[in-house]
Design a protein around this motif. Structure first.
Motif, PDB file in Angstrom:
ATOM      1  N   LYS A   1       0.842  -1.199   0.000  1.00 37.71           N
ATOM      2  CA  LYS A   1       0.000   0.000   0.000  1.00 37.71           C
ATOM      3  C   LYS A   1       0.877   1.248   0.000  1.00 37.71           C
ATOM      4  N   ARG A   2       0.545   2.209  -0.881  1.00 39.20           N
ATOM      5  CA  ARG A   2       1.324   3.441  -0.931  1.00 39.20           C
ATOM      6  C   ARG A   2       1.109   4.256   0.335  1.00 39.20           C
ATOM      7  N   ARG A   3       2.055   5.127   0.626  1.00 38.04           N
ATOM      8  CA  ARG A   3       2.118   5.787   1.930  1.00 38.04           C
ATOM      9  C   ARG A   3       0.847   6.539   2.289  1.00 38.04           C
ATOM     10  N   ASN A   4       0.326   7.367   1.388  1.00 39.60           N
ATOM     11  CA  ASN A   4      -0.835   8.197   1.697  1.00 39.60           C
ATOM     12  C   ASN A   4      -2.136   7.639   1.126  1.00 39.60           C
ATOM     13  N   GLU A   5      -2.104   6.396   0.738  1.00 36.00           N
ATOM     14  CA  GLU A   5      -3.296   5.789   0.157  1.00 36.00           C
ATOM     15  C   GLU A   5      -4.307   5.454   1.243  1.00 36.00           C
ATOM     16  N   CYS A   6      -5.568   5.753   0.988  1.00 32.11           N
ATOM     17  CA  CYS A   6      -6.627   5.431   1.950  1.00 32.11           C
ATOM     18  C   CYS A   6      -6.881   3.925   1.940  1.00 32.11           C
ATOM     19  N   PRO A   7      -7.296   3.374   3.065  1.00 33.80           N
ATOM     20  CA  PRO A   7      -7.633   1.943   3.102  1.00 33.80           C
ATOM     21  C   PRO A   7      -8.851   1.683   2.221  1.00 33.80           C
ATOM     22  N   PRO A   8      -9.030   0.458   1.732  1.00 30.32           N
ATOM     23  CA  PRO A   8     -10.162   0.167   0.851  1.00 30.32           C
ATOM     24  C   PRO A   8     -11.503   0.417   1.556  1.00 30.32           C
ATOM     25  N   HIS A   9     -12.459   0.951   0.810  1.00 32.18           N
ATOM     26  CA  HIS A   9     -13.783   1.225   1.363  1.00 32.18           C
ATOM     27  C   HIS A   9     -14.797   0.361   0.611  1.00 32.18           C
ATOM     28  N   LEU A  10     -15.665  -0.281   1.358  1.00 29.72           N
ATOM     29  CA  LEU A  10     -16.593  -1.244   0.783  1.00 29.72           C
ATOM     30  C   LEU A  10     -17.440  -0.651  -0.343  1.00 29.72           C
ATOM     31  N   ARG A  11     -18.042   0.501  -0.086  1.00 27.23           N
ATOM     32  CA  ARG A  11     -18.915   1.099  -1.096  1.00 27.23           C
ATOM     33  C   ARG A  11     -18.116   1.632  -2.288  1.00 27.23           C
ATOM     34  N   ALA A  12     -16.897   2.104  -2.027  1.00 27.82           N
ATOM     35  CA  ALA A  12     -16.051   2.587  -3.127  1.00 27.82           C
ATOM     36  C   ALA A  12     -15.683   1.444  -4.072  1.00 27.82           C
ATOM     37  N   ILE A  13     -15.427   0.264  -3.503  1.00 32.20           N
ATOM     38  CA  ILE A  13     -15.103  -0.904  -4.327  1.00 32.20           C
ATOM     39  C   ILE A  13     -16.329  -1.327  -5.143  1.00 32.20           C
ATOM     40  N   ALA A  14     -17.497  -1.341  -4.494  1.00 33.15           N
ATOM     41  CA  ALA A  14     -18.737  -1.692  -5.198  1.00 33.15           C
ATOM     42  C   ALA A  14     -19.039  -0.685  -6.303  1.00 33.15           C
ATOM     43  N   GLU A  15     -18.848   0.585  -6.003  1.00 33.28           N
ATOM     44  CA  GLU A  15     -19.081   1.635  -6.992  1.00 33.28           C
ATOM     45  C   GLU A  15     -18.106   1.498  -8.163  1.00 33.28           C
ATOM     46  N   GLY A  16     -16.845   1.191  -7.849  1.00 32.04           N
ATOM     47  CA  GLY A  16     -15.850   1.016  -8.902  1.00 32.04           C
ATOM     48  C   GLY A  16     -16.194  -0.136  -9.825  1.00 32.04           C
ATOM     49  N   ALA A  17     -16.646  -1.245  -9.248  1.00 33.90           N
ATOM     50  CA  ALA A  17     -17.025  -2.401 -10.059  1.00 33.90           C
ATOM     51  C   ALA A  17     -18.217  -2.067 -10.949  1.00 33.90           C
ATOM     52  N   TYR A  18     -19.178  -1.331 -10.392  1.00 32.33           N
ATOM     53  CA  TYR A  18     -20.378  -0.945 -11.149  1.00 32.33           C
ATOM     54  C   TYR A  18     -20.015  -0.018 -12.314  1.00 32.33           C
ATOM     55  N   ARG A  19     -19.183   0.991 -12.032  1.00 31.34           N
ATOM     56  CA  ARG A  19     -18.779   1.937 -13.081  1.00 31.34           C
ATOM     57  C   ARG A  19     -17.934   1.258 -14.158  1.00 31.34           C
ATOM     58  N   ASN A  20     -17.034   0.374 -13.742  1.00 32.99           N
ATOM     59  CA  ASN A  20     -16.215  -0.350 -14.715  1.00 32.99           C
ATOM     60  C   ASN A  20     -17.080  -1.200 -15.643  1.00 32.99           C
ATOM     61  N   MET A  21     -18.104  -1.803 -15.068  1.00 35.62           N
ATOM     62  CA  MET A  21     -19.017  -2.618 -15.866  1.00 35.62           C
ATOM     63  C   MET A  21     -19.700  -1.773 -16.945  1.00 35.62           C
ATOM     64  N   LEU A  22     -20.144  -0.571 -16.546  1.00 38.73           N
ATOM     65  CA  LEU A  22     -20.835   0.306 -17.497  1.00 38.73           C
ATOM     66  C   LEU A  22     -19.885   0.839 -18.575  1.00 38.73           C
ATOM     67  N   GLN A  23     -18.672   1.214 -18.166  1.00 35.67           N
ATOM     68  CA  GLN A  23     -17.729   1.822 -19.102  1.00 35.67           C
ATOM     69  C   GLN A  23     -17.120   0.807 -20.067  1.00 35.67           C
ATOM     70  N   ASN A  24     -16.779  -0.366 -19.517  1.00 37.03           N
ATOM     71  CA  ASN A  24     -16.088  -1.371 -20.334  1.00 37.03           C
ATOM     72  C   ASN A  24     -17.024  -2.396 -20.961  1.00 37.03           C
ATOM     73  N   LYS A  25     -18.306  -2.353 -20.570  1.00 38.43           N
ATOM     74  CA  LYS A  25     -19.299  -3.300 -21.085  1.00 38.43           C
ATOM     75  C   LYS A  25     -18.873  -4.750 -20.849  1.00 38.43           C
ATOM     76  N   LYS A  26     -18.280  -4.983 -19.688  1.00 35.89           N
ATOM     77  CA  LYS A  26     -17.847  -6.331 -19.317  1.00 35.89           C
ATOM     78  C   LYS A  26     -18.310  -6.651 -17.898  1.00 35.89           C
ATOM     79  N   ASP A  27     -18.505  -7.945 -17.638  1.00 31.61           N
ATOM     80  CA  ASP A  27     -18.878  -8.377 -16.296  1.00 31.61           C
ATOM     81  C   ASP A  27     -17.778  -8.022 -15.304  1.00 31.61           C
ATOM     82  N   ASN A  28     -18.159  -7.693 -14.088  1.00 31.85           N
ATOM     83  CA  ASN A  28     -17.206  -7.473 -13.012  1.00 31.85           C
ATOM     84  C   ASN A  28     -17.537  -8.410 -11.865  1.00 31.85           C
TER      85      ASN A  28
END
Length: 220
Positions: A1-28
């Protein structure tokens, strides 16, 4: 983990998967794993609830029929039933999932929720007939004897031919019969509501309850 990186957040990960699915048109896919008590069950519920929430209005603000149960409500309502029939108290966790599940949530091309299917596997069957001293069987067995059930139909215990004493049922009383962190009466209410939201008929719902009570009774 990089020095100033925030720890993973549950909703941020879910949101990222959802957005990636829409942008890339691929299953996540999201893998939620960890040891007993790490929070897999609770985090899975939060992810499902979050995805149902953000995908509800995607693709335009459609007018919602208030008389009809929404798909997102039905997806969220699977949790109380799955937990009642698949979660139990262990030595390390009061609400431990004793099975695995693969959840597939379907979206339209615009990101609107359109379906869901769940595959469960590896249910710990041995717990149904025997528990260690500090453990308990599946929550549903203890819910069926709760006072809330008296107001369901002609009465849960009468309908399922059950007594008031859990110790009459050897299969499910070998260990703990109550759990301090769990209100079985309240959980029965959640289970009952979930059956209604999912569209079970009274016959189908009571068939589930009766089969469950039959398993208890087999233990003598």
């Amino acid at each position: 983990k990089r020095r100033n990186e925030c720890p993973p957040h549950l909703r941020a990960i879910a949101e990222g998967a959802y957005r990636n699915m829409l942008q890339n048109k691929k299953d996540n896919a999201m893998l939620i794993t960890g040891e007993s008590g790490a929070g897999k069950t609770e985090n899975t519920k939060k992810v499902i609830t979050y995805l149902a929430m953000v995908a509800t209005g995607a693709g335009g603000a459609a007018k919602k029929d208030t008389k009809k149960v929404s798909l997102e409500d039905q997806i969220v309502a699977t949790n109380p039933i799955l937990e009642s029939y698949g979660n139990a108290k262990t030595a390390r966790n009061d609400n431990s999932s004793r099975f695995g599940k693969f959840i597939r949530i379907h979206f339209t091309s615009s990101g609107k929720l359109c379906g869901c299917d769940i595959v469960s596997y590896l249910l710990e069957k041995s717990r149904i007939t025997e528990q260690q001293e500090v453990e308990r069987s599946y929550h549903i067995f203890y819910q069926l004897l709760q006072p809330y059930g008296d107001g369901i139909g002609s009465g849960m215990k009468a309908k399922c031919c059950l007594s008031n004493d859990i110790y009459d049922y050897a299969y499910v009383s070998g260990g703990k019969t109550t759990v301090a962190s769990i209100d079985d009466n309240e959980e029965l209410e959640y289970t009952e509501d979930a059956f209604q939201v999912l569209g079970f008929s009274d016959q189908e719902k009571f068939d589930c309850y009766k089969l469950t009570s039959a398993v208890m009774t087999y233990g003598g």
